[in-house]
Every structure is written in structure tokens, then in C-alpha cells.
Design a protein around this motif. Structure first.
Motif, PDB file in Angstrom:
ATOM      1  N   TYR A 169     -19.907 -47.625  46.488  1.00 50.16           N
ATOM      2  CA  TYR A 169     -19.236 -47.822  47.760  1.00 50.16           C
ATOM      3  C   TYR A 169     -20.239 -47.979  48.896  1.00 50.16           C
ATOM      4  CZ  TYR A 169     -15.441 -48.041  51.028  1.00 50.16           C
ATOM      5  OH  TYR A 169     -14.556 -48.499  51.975  1.00 50.16           O
ATOM      6  N   ARG A 227     -16.381 -56.988  51.288  1.00 52.80           N
ATOM      7  CA  ARG A 227     -15.590 -55.797  50.970  1.00 52.80           C
ATOM      8  C   ARG A 227     -14.370 -56.172  50.140  1.00 52.80           C
ATOM      9  NH1 ARG A 227     -12.879 -51.412  55.216  1.00 52.80           N
ATOM     10  NH2 ARG A 227     -11.514 -50.422  53.685  1.00 52.80           N
ATOM     11  N   VAL A 285     -13.906 -54.761  46.299  1.00 50.92           N
ATOM     12  CA  VAL A 285     -12.757 -53.906  45.971  1.00 50.92           C
ATOM     13  C   VAL A 285     -11.858 -54.612  44.965  1.00 50.92           C
ATOM     14  CG1 VAL A 285     -10.670 -52.817  46.873  1.00 50.92           C
ATOM     15  CG2 VAL A 285     -12.801 -52.660  48.162  1.00 50.92           C
ATOM     16  N   ILE A 300     -13.047 -47.316  44.175  1.00 45.03           N
ATOM     17  CA  ILE A 300     -11.659 -47.354  44.658  1.00 45.03           C
ATOM     18  C   ILE A 300     -11.300 -46.045  45.350  1.00 45.03           C
ATOM     19  CG2 ILE A 300      -9.247 -47.519  43.920  1.00 45.03           C
ATOM     20  CD1 ILE A 300     -10.328 -49.273  41.540  1.00 45.03           C
ATOM     21  N   ASP A 333     -12.850 -46.054  48.809  1.00 46.26           N
ATOM     22  CA  ASP A 333     -12.214 -47.018  49.699  1.00 46.26           C
ATOM     23  C   ASP A 333     -10.843 -46.528  50.149  1.00 46.26           C
ATOM     24  OD1 ASP A 333     -12.460 -49.726  50.927  1.00 46.26           O
ATOM     25  OD2 ASP A 333     -10.581 -50.039  49.828  1.00 46.26           O
TER      26      ASP A 333
END
Length: 483
Positions: free
Chosen positions: A355, A371, A375, A423, A426
Motif C-alpha cells: 500500500y 491507485r 487496487v 485491500i 485501502d
């Protein structure tokens, strides 16, 4: 470690059992390694001596020291293989090859033996117990035979990789010293910070990349002797080659050096290393080491992190090379400076390094990564893994806190530690907002610098910021969330 580019409440008991001495208090006194090692190209053997001074920062008297012998995993007959079948062809570029680490003598002790699950632990019984806040010194002599292998420790086609090249003290938990067999999945290394003085002797034609700052270099006849120092480091690594070219830039007093031999755009690679170091310093907290060596080398995965040194595979394309440089640099924060239990909570550093890479590229749009794209790739990969493993096993195991030996494959490990980890962070950022998210990471870095942080240490930094995130983390770690 970046293997794939496409890419809590319920566990408090485990976290408590694996609490480490380094997390409890930050002692100004550290253990010390004074290492001398000489490499012979003909026999592919490193002959070394480690003068080790142990500072007891635990609450217990200790009568036996335990050291990991990671180099012994490459010997013929090892029961736990450092390279999986899936990567053997890429790693062993010229066919089967073996090495091994032989302990030849241990001085200043009662007795010693090599044991562990797979001849991976040196047990040194001390002449007398060492009590809290006292020190004891031992001298270990060893010979490390290197295999022909594109791995952390081995002879590659273009040089020599020396990660984990010396007996390294096992980290100490409430249960005692933590033994770490060399599993092929993940990074089976767990060690506490120490101070290093390392001298290596190599052929004079070799250029040496090292974790530490060069203190002196002398050349006599056809041999070169290089001495380095590095403080507050979990381990120390070297790479040397007679093919290296070097590009260097100073960033706020940090000497960043890129060692390469087949990069058509080395200044772009150096720029990625410098820009990511600057960004992570500004975003999380300042880089603490005087140098950073980014080293292109033979490696069967994408890359590998060590304090102040990263190995970058020479088999990557341009974008893969740049991504890996950034990811491995992120590990200087989430592994080197802030440690965690890589054996049981790999997502804590791998997910955060992934990340952190996303954050860098989000703020540096000139690169080929966004981004949204990163993702999306992580979600797609994780869902594919979940579907495949549901079909194979009836139900995919999506829990995140488990020992690296318990993953069914590197594919499963990558998706749980890297993709699901990305994940998680995020979704956390979206849930609590940028200000609280970045404040939490800055607090995590500041509070756990030089320590081995538990999952609770990480989660607690967000809770202190006024965030109700216990259930959020638990849903990910326990595998209850549906992605």
C-alpha cells in the motif's frame, strides 16, 4: 519481499504469546556483531568469524543463545527447502546445486551444537548465565559454501548474493528464542536490531554493495578489503560483482547508490529509488540509515529487502523494475526500521509495503501505475484466488494471521499477504479518511521504530486517533469479510 508484481481482537492471545523483547522497551544498549568474512571464488566459499556481544534486554537470565543458520538450508539433504518446486527452475539456473553452513568453532562458551528442526539452529551454552542488562561475548567461526542459485544467498550468473550469510541471533519472545526454519514461502526471518561492524575480503575486481556505510577500503595484490558499519539494524547483507556499474545521488544526507549491469535507463531507476525514499520519509518518518544500496542481481523473485540494501531481480522489465524498487524501498520502513512478526503476520509488512507503493505512485503520476489500477489488480487477483481455492478445497482459507508454513502455496500467500493486505489498508483509508489514516501510520512508525511491532501495536495506533476500527481489522484478519 515482492514476489508478484500483479499483485483483532480474536488474535490477541497469539500476539501476546509472540511479544518480543524489542517491543517492550527501547534500550540504548544493543547487541553487537563484529564480522570478518573472506570469499574464495574458486571454492565459492565464504570463511567467516563473528565476534558477537549479547546484551540481555529481557527480564530473564539466559544460559543458552540460539542462532539461525539460514545458509544451511541450501545443503544437500535438507528436509525444508528454501526454494519451492515452482521456482526451482528459475532459481537453479544450471541445475541442482548445493551449499551449506558449517560451524567450525565457538569460543568463550561451555559447549555448542547444531540442532533445530532441520540443522538450522546453533545452540551455544554459555559458561555462566547472563542476567538482565548484562552482556556476554562469544566468537563463532564458520564456512559458508554457496550454491549456484538466484536466491538471497548464492552465486548468480553475474555476482554473489550474501543475504543471511552469518549466524544471526534468534529473536526473543516470552516463550524464549524463536527458531525460524527456512521455509520457501514468505520471508522466514525474525531478528532484533543490533549494531554491525562488517569487514569483507573479495577479489580486487569486485565492486561491493553493502547494507552499511563504507568505513575503509584497502587493496593488496589481487584482494580488496572493505569495512562497513551499520547501527540499529535487523540484519546485514552484501552483494558483489565484477560487472557492476554504479549511479549515486545524495538525498537529504543519504547516499543512494544503484548498482546495475543490464539497465538501459539507470538514471530512471535511481530516480525511483530517490523519489520513493524522499516520499516515504516525508509521509511516515525520516529514513535513519546513512546509505541505501539498490542492487540489480540474479534473483528468482522480484526483489528482497534488507536494512539499507535491496536486491532487485535482473529479470524484470522496465515497469517491473521500477515498481519493485519502490516496493522494496517501502520495506525500509515496514521491516527494517519498524519490524513485525513475518512468520505469523506477514500481511503486516507486506500489505503495508504494497500500500505504501500505491501511495507513492498515486502521488507520482509520471509512472505507469495508478491507485485505481493497483487496487483493481489486487481485487481481481484476490477474487480469482478465492474462486480457485474454493473449488479445490471446498472453502478458501482467508485468515491472515497464520504461520508461513501453513500456506498451501506461494500463490495463496501472495494473495493473502500482499493483495488482501493492500485491500485492507485501502478500505481502512476510505473508512477513516486521509488525515486519520496518515496520522495513524506516522504514529505507528514513531512508536515502533527499531522494535518488533505486534498486530495490536499497529491497530492501536489507529484506535488512539479516535477510530473505531477493532471490528474492521478483526473482519479482515479472521477472514470474515467478503471482497
Amino acid at each position: 519481499m515482492k514476489k508478484f508484481l500483479a499483485i483483532l481482537l480474536s488474535v490477541v492471545a497469539i500476539a501476546a504469546a509472540l511479544s518480543f523483547a524489542g517491543c517492550k522497551k527501547k534500550s540504548v544498549t544493543l547487541s553487537e556483531y563484529d564480522i570478518f568474512a573472506s570469499y574464495d571464488t574458486e571454492s565459492q566459499t565464504l570463511t567467516g568469524t563473528v565476534n558477537f556481544t549479547f546484551y540481555n534486554n529481557t527480564d530473564n537470565e539466559i544460559d543458552t543463545l540460539k542462532f539461525n543458520l539460514f545458509g544451511n538450508a541450501f545443503r544437500e539433504g535438507a528436509t525444508i527447502k528454501p526454494v519451492s518446486a515452482a521456482y526451482s527452475g528459475k532459481a537453479y539456473y544450471s541445475g541442482a546445486s548445493y551449499g551449506g553452513m558449517e560451524i567450525t568453532e565457538v569460543q568463550n562458551c561451555l559447549n555448542w551444537n547444531v540442532g533445530g528442526e532441520d540443522e538450522n539452529i546453533l545452540n551455544v551454552a554459555l559458561s555462566s548465565p547472563v542476567y538482565p542488562e548484562q552482556t556476554v561475548s562469544v566468537t563463532i567461526s564458520y564456512a559458508l559454501k554457496l550454491a549456484n542459485v538466484n536466491h538471497r544467498t548464492g552465486v548468480t550468473k553475474n555476482g554473489v548474493n550474501l543475504g543471511n550469510f552469518y549466524p544471526v541471533l534468534c529473536a526473543y519472545s516470552r516463550e524464549g528464542f524463536v527458531e525460524s526454519p527456512y521455509y520457501s514461502c514468505g520471508d522466514p526471518f525474525l531478528s532484533e536490531c543490533a549494531n554491525y561492524t562488517v569487514t569483507v575480503e573479495v577479489p580486487a575486481t569486485y565492486t561491493v554493495a553493502a547494507s552499511g556505510k563504507l568505513v575503509s577500503e584497502t587493496v593488496s595484490s589481487d584482494r580488496k578489503k572493505c569495512a562497513y558499519s551499520l547501527n540499529n539494524a535487523r540484519d546485514f547483507a552484501l552483494v558483489f560483482s565484477d560487472k557492476f556499474e554504479v549511479a549515486t545521488q545524495n538525498i537529504d544526507g543519504v547516499e543512494v547508490s544503484y548498482y546495475y549491469y543490464k539497465d538501459s535507463a539507470p538514471q530512471e531507476s535511481l530516480a525511483a529509488a530517490c523519489e520513493s525514499l524522499q516520499y516515504f520519509s516525508d509521509t511516515f518518518g525520516g529514513y535513519v540509515y546513512p546509505t541505501l544500496s539498490v542492487v540489480q542481481t540474479g534473483f528468482c523473485y522480484g526483489g528482497m529487502e534488507y536494512p539499507a540494501l535491496t536486491m532487485i531481480s535482473d529479470d524484470l522489465d522496465k515497469d517491473g523494475n521500477l515498481y519493485t524498487i519502490v516496493h522494496e524501498n517501502a520495506h525500509q520502513w515496514w521491516y527494517a526500521m519498524v519490524g513485525s512478526d513475518q512468520l505469523n503476520c506477514a500481511w503486516q509488512d507486506e500489505g503495508l509495503a504494497e500500500y505504501s507503493s500505491l501511495l507513492f505512485f498515486e502521488n507520482h503520476p509520471d509512472y505507469a501505475f495508478t491507485r485505481t489500477g493497483l487496487v483493481g489488480t489486487a481485487v481481481k487477483s484476490y477474487r480469482a484466488y478465492y474462486s480457485v481455492y474454493n473449488q479445490i478445497f471446498g472453502e478458501a482459507n482467508t485468515t491472515m494471521n497464520r504461520n508461513i508454513k501453513d500456506f498451501e502455496s506461494e500463490y495463496e500467500y501472495s494473495n493473502v499477504a500482499y493483495c488482501k493486505g493492500l485491500i485492507l489498508f485501502d478500505m481502512l483509508r476510505q473508512s477513516i479518511g486521509d488525515e486519520k489514516f496518515f496520522d495513524g501510520l506516522k504514529t505507528y512508525f514513531k512508536n515502533n521504530l527499531y522494535s518488533i511491532a505486534s498486530c495490536d501495536d499497529l491497530i492501536g495506533c489507529f484506535i488512539k486517533g479516535g477510530n473505531d476500527v477493532e471490528g474492521f481489522f478483526a473482519s479482515f484478519i479472521e477472514g470474515k469479510i467478503v471482497i
